[in-house]
Structure formats: C-alpha cells, structure tokens
Design an enzyme around this catalytic site. Structure first.
Site, PDB file in Angstrom:
ATOM      1  N   ASP A 136       1.273   4.827   2.194  1.00  0.00           N
ATOM      2  CA  ASP A 136       0.985   5.376   3.470  1.00  0.00           C
ATOM      3  C   ASP A 136       1.438   6.584   3.541  1.00  0.00           C
ATOM      4  OD1 ASP A 136       0.362   2.605   5.010  1.00  0.00           O
ATOM      5  OD2 ASP A 136       2.370   2.608   4.294  1.00  0.00           O
TER       6      ASP A 136
ATOM      7  N   ASP B 209      -3.355   4.661   2.714  1.00  0.00           N
ATOM      8  CA  ASP B 209      -3.826   4.963   4.037  1.00  0.00           C
ATOM      9  C   ASP B 209      -3.403   6.294   4.407  1.00  0.00           C
ATOM     10  OD1 ASP B 209      -4.672   2.569   4.768  1.00  0.00           O
ATOM     11  OD2 ASP B 209      -3.133   1.836   6.053  1.00  0.00           O
TER      12      ASP B 209
ATOM     13  N   ASP C 275       0.717  -1.354  -0.077  1.00  0.00           N
ATOM     14  CA  ASP C 275      -0.155  -0.055  -0.027  1.00  0.00           C
ATOM     15  C   ASP C 275       0.852   1.193  -0.176  1.00  0.00           C
ATOM     16  OD1 ASP C 275       0.897   0.199   2.458  1.00  0.00           O
ATOM     17  OD2 ASP C 275      -0.883   0.301   3.608  1.00  0.00           O
TER      18      ASP C 275
HETATM   19  P1  DGT Z   1       4.265  -2.437   2.990  1.00  0.00           P
HETATM   20  O1  DGT Z   1       2.960  -1.422   2.757  1.00  0.00           O
HETATM   21  O2  DGT Z   1       3.702  -3.907   2.637  1.00  0.00           O
HETATM   22  O3  DGT Z   1       5.386  -1.985   2.023  1.00  0.00           O
HETATM   23  O4  DGT Z   1       4.943  -2.271   4.382  1.00  0.00           O
HETATM   24  P2  DGT Z   1       4.730  -1.277   5.398  1.00  0.00           P
HETATM   25  O5  DGT Z   1       5.988  -1.394   6.349  1.00  0.00           O
HETATM   26  O6  DGT Z   1       4.427   0.165   4.893  1.00  0.00           O
HETATM   27  O7  DGT Z   1       3.653  -1.681   6.338  1.00  0.00           O
HETATM   28  P3  DGT Z   1       2.124  -1.323   6.510  1.00  0.00           P
HETATM   29  O8  DGT Z   1       1.749  -0.400   5.253  1.00  0.00           O
HETATM   30  O9  DGT Z   1       1.256  -2.385   6.794  1.00  0.00           O
HETATM   31  O10 DGT Z   1       2.270  -0.283   7.779  1.00  0.00           O
HETATM   32  C1  DGT Z   1       3.032   1.084   7.912  1.00  0.00           C
HETATM   33  C2  DGT Z   1       3.496   1.094   9.329  1.00  0.00           C
HETATM   34  O11 DGT Z   1       2.492   1.643  10.117  1.00  0.00           O
HETATM   35  C3  DGT Z   1       3.960  -0.020   9.983  1.00  0.00           C
HETATM   36  O12 DGT Z   1       5.254  -0.519   9.855  1.00  0.00           O
HETATM   37  C4  DGT Z   1       3.273  -0.057  11.234  1.00  0.00           C
HETATM   38  C5  DGT Z   1       2.296   1.025  11.287  1.00  0.00           C
HETATM   39  N1  DGT Z   1       1.133   0.580  11.452  1.00  0.00           N
HETATM   40  C6  DGT Z   1       0.085  -0.200  10.583  1.00  0.00           C
HETATM   41  N2  DGT Z   1      -1.036  -0.121  11.030  1.00  0.00           N
HETATM   42  C7  DGT Z   1      -0.808   0.618  12.183  1.00  0.00           C
HETATM   43  C8  DGT Z   1      -2.016   0.939  13.355  1.00  0.00           C
HETATM   44  O13 DGT Z   1      -3.164   0.535  13.030  1.00  0.00           O
HETATM   45  N3  DGT Z   1      -1.658   2.027  14.199  1.00  0.00           N
HETATM   46  C9  DGT Z   1      -0.284   2.399  14.285  1.00  0.00           C
HETATM   47  N4  DGT Z   1      -0.071   3.171  15.354  1.00  0.00           N
HETATM   48  N5  DGT Z   1       0.413   2.067  13.426  1.00  0.00           N
HETATM   49  C10 DGT Z   1       0.236   1.195  12.441  1.00  0.00           C
HETATM   50 MG    MG Z   2       2.609   0.174   3.644  1.00  0.00          MG
END
Ligand code: DGT
Ligand code: MG
Length: 399
Positions: free
Chosen positions: A206, A323, A204
């Site tokens: 963010d 997001d 996604d």
């Molecule tokens: P991706 O999108 O698969 O490349 O991986 P990320 O690292 O962008 O992971 P993602 O998009 O699920 O979430 C981004 C970061 O945001 C993750 O490292 C932890 C944090 N995060 C996700 N959901 C929540 C939430 O509901 N509350 C808080 N405080 N942080 C969150």
């Molecule tokens: Mg992400």
C-alpha cells in the site's frame, strides 16, 4: 480481590488504540485460534462476532508473556465467555475443538478458496457455495461470468495467494516512485499498511501519494496509472474515487475538498530482476529458491502438475496486489493514520473517538461534535493529541 483485578485492568486498557502492540506476539497459539474464528465469522456475515474475537486476540497480543494459566487472564478486558472457552480448550488440550472443526468444515474451506480470488467477497462466495461451487475448477466449469477483477484474480490466483515480501514491496516502491516522479516532480510517496508497521510480509503493498502544495495532486492518479501501464507494469487496475466516506464509518457529510481522494486497486507485474536489484542493495543476494518454490506449488487454477503448467509458472515476473491512494496534503496526516492499520487498531481509534470523545475520525478528517468543527492536524502525533491518546508509533499498532 477487587483492587487486584482493577490493577490488572489498568495495565491492559480496553481500547486497542490505548495499547502498544508490537509484532512480538507471545501468545500465537491462542491468537491464531481466535483469529481463525474471527475470520470464519466475518466470512459468514457475522461481523459482531468477528470483532469480538479480534478484540480478544488483540488483548493477548499485547501481553508481555505467554499465558500458561487461565488465572493470568483475570481482569483483562475484551475476553468474553466464548473467547475464554477457546483459550481454555487450547490450554488444556493444545488445540480448540471448535477451531479444528471449523478448519475442516467444507464450508469454511470453500469460503477460503473462493474469497482467495481477488474481487470475490464473502457474499459472492456464499452465493456460489449455495449453488454447489466449492473449488476453482468447479467455478471454471460453471456458467458464471466473472467480472474483470475476478478474471484477473483467477488468472493470478497462485501469485496473489503467496505472501508479498518486504523486498518485493521495496522493489514496487521504486517503480511507483519512478512513475510518480516522472508525472509530478516533488510529489511524495509513503509506504503504508502492514509494511509501515514493520511486518515482513503482507497480502499487498500500500502506498500513499501526496504533494506538499495543496491541489497539485489533483488528477495525479490517472497519470501515474498511464505511466505504469505504458511500461507494462500493470496486469489489472481499477481507479475509483474513494467511496469509504459514504460508508457508515466515515463522517456524516464529506466537505467538498474530500472529493479528490482517489484510490487505485491494482495487480502489478513485478519483474524478478527488479526484485533481485533491491535485494542486493539491502542484504547482498541471499539465494532464495523462489522459482523452485513456485514450481512445486501445485496450481489450483490450471491443470495440476502438467509440464505446460510447470513451464507457464517459470515466468520472469510475479503478480502482486498493490493499492495506491492519493491524498491532498491537508488530509495527509489523517490518510496516513487511517491507512497504516492494523484494521483493528483503526476500528478502535474510530470507536474511541466516537464513544469517548464525541468525535468522528476518518481517513480524511477529525470532526468534533461538541465544538461542531473539524480539527486540523499535520501529523499523526497531533491527531492522537486531539483524541486525548498517548502517541503510538506504527510499529506498535499491530493489534
Ligand atoms: P496486509 O496487507 O495483509 O499485510 O495487511 P494491512 O494491514 O496492510 O491491511 P490492508 O492492506 O488490507 O489495508 C491497509 C490499511 O488500510 C488497513 O489497516 C486499513 C486501511 N484500509 C483498507 N481499506 C481501506 C479503505 O477502503 N478505506 C480506508 N480509509 N482505509 C482502508
Ligand atoms: Mg496491506
């Protein structure tokens, strides 16, 4: 002997937030295996086992060279018996039998397919599997009524399961920036999540939005969402007040100014030409045959291979998960740190804070239990300093 193992341990500290983990991973053959077992555990409601595998994988990601002998692992933290068995198996046979078995199991395959639908978590998937639903056609033929998120997830299944590129992330960034600027000039938008850590693809995109004047961000999210909706950029959206605080990881009691924290989970309709626009400014057009790729990817949702399906997939846009998070400037540093990830890095930061410093860290604040007060910070560097940790930049938080 003892001294030697101590020496190694001091090279790789046990909390991931004490280590620098870049995207350069010399041990993918092991970390892929351990991550798959972690994923299987998480999908099976065994979070404890999941974290153990994630921690083991993270230690290997932090190593500066490939592991070719088990002896290299002596003294390293977080490597339990189970993880070591997996690593040994891979070293000796090129693959882990447990991993191969899991990959081929009907249960794991079904869990992957079903949780691949946006809006479907492990619990729901588990329930469906117990009813004999293992595939998308079976789900569609069942009598289940899906909620709005799941319907959108099913409708855009192929797009949402195709990795998002940095170019697509940037194109969406431009749209979000336009939306935010037209409803609140002076607001600031920051790319967070995996792309801030330097990843080239993600599941996604963010974004964190704030305004330098405290309070000006109040009520911003509905306006941004309306703007995006009016321009036809949203295929789905759900705006919520952040409920993370109520989870067990957040501080015990949110203070009143935390009520403003808002989050929007959305599915963007990204026009192909918007993407091309960013690409050209970045690298000059590199002719990636993305439409061709999508054509040859069989749709799992619709009638596979039919001419109408192929035509339907030749659309001039693609669905992308986005997001959005709005934070008041007073909490911005905490939100930035909390949303940059990786997930394990975040988890380890909170564990370090709680276990080593008697503090509670969330995406809103840092509370010092010893002094019974909140510690302020206006930058990530200050938060690391409060926690007694060396500053780790985003590109080295890829644990
Ligand atoms: P991706 O999108 O698969 O490349 O991986 P990320 O690292 O962008 O992971 P993602 O998009 O699920 O979430 C981004 C970061 O945001 C993750 O490292 C932890 C944090 N995060 C996700 N959901 C929540 C939430 O509901 N509350 C808080 N405080 N942080 C969150
Ligand atoms: Mg992400």
């Amino acid at each position: 002997q003892v001294d030697e193992s101590k020496e190694v341990e001091s090279i790789v500290p046990s909390y991931a937030c004490q280590r620098r983990t870049t995207l350069e991973n010399h041990n993918t053959v092991f970390t892929d295996a351990l991550s798959l077992l972690a994923e299987n555990a998480e999908l099976s409601d065994e979070d404890g086992r999941g974290v153990a595998f994630r921690r083991a994988a993270a230690v290997l990601k932090a190593l500066h060279s490939p592991v070719i002998d088990l002896l290299q692992l002596r003294g390293l933290p977080c490597l339990g018996g189970h993880s070591l068995r997996v690593i040994k198996d891979v070293l000796e046979h090129g693959a882990s039998s447990e991993v191969e078995c899991t990959k081929q199991s009907e249960r794991f395959k079904a869990l992957k397919v079903l949780t691949g639908i946006f809006g479907v978590g492990a619990k729901t998937a588990e329930r469906w599997i117990r009813e004999g639903i293992h595939s998308l056609p079976q789900l569609q033929d069942s009598a289940h009524t899906l909620n709005r998120a799941q319907q959108a997830g099913l409708e855009h299944y192929d797009d949402l399961n195709q990795p998002v590129t940095k170019a697509e992330g940037d194109a969406i960034g431009e749209i979000v920036e336009k939306a935010v600027m037209s409803v609140l000039p002076g607001a600031q938008i920051t790319l967070i999540g995996g792309f801030r850590r330097g990843k080239l693809t993600g599941h996604d995109v963010d974004f964190l939005i704030t305004h330098p004047e405290e309070g000006r961000e109040v009520g911003l999210m509905p306006k941004v969402v309306s703007w995006l909706e009016s321009k036809g950029f949203l295929l789905y959206q759900k705006t919520t007040r952040n409920s993370y605080l109520e989870s067990k990881d957040g501080p015990a009691r949110p203070s009143s100014n935390m009520d403003r924290f808002e989050r929007c989970y959305s599915i963007f309709k990204l026009p192909e030409d918007a993407k091309e626009g960013t690409k050209q400014t970045e690298t000059l057009t590199e002719d990636t045959p993305e439409d061709t790729c999508r054509l040859t990817t069989p749709s799992l949702v619709k009638d596979e291979g039919s001419e109408s399906t192929k035509r339907a997939n030749l659309k001039p846009w693609r669905a992308v998960r986005v997001d959005l998070v709005v934070s008041p400037i007073s909490q911005f540093a905490f939100a930035l740190l909390g949303w940059t990830g990786s997930k394990l890095f975040e988890r380890e930061l909170r564990r370090w804070a709680g276990h080593e410093k008697a503090m509670s860290l969330s995406s809103h604040a840092l509370y010092d239990n010893t002094q019974s007060k909140y510690l302020r910070a206006s930058s990530e560097e200050e938060i690391f300093a409060h926690l007694g940790l060396e500053y780790i930049p985003p590109s080295e938080r890829n644990a």
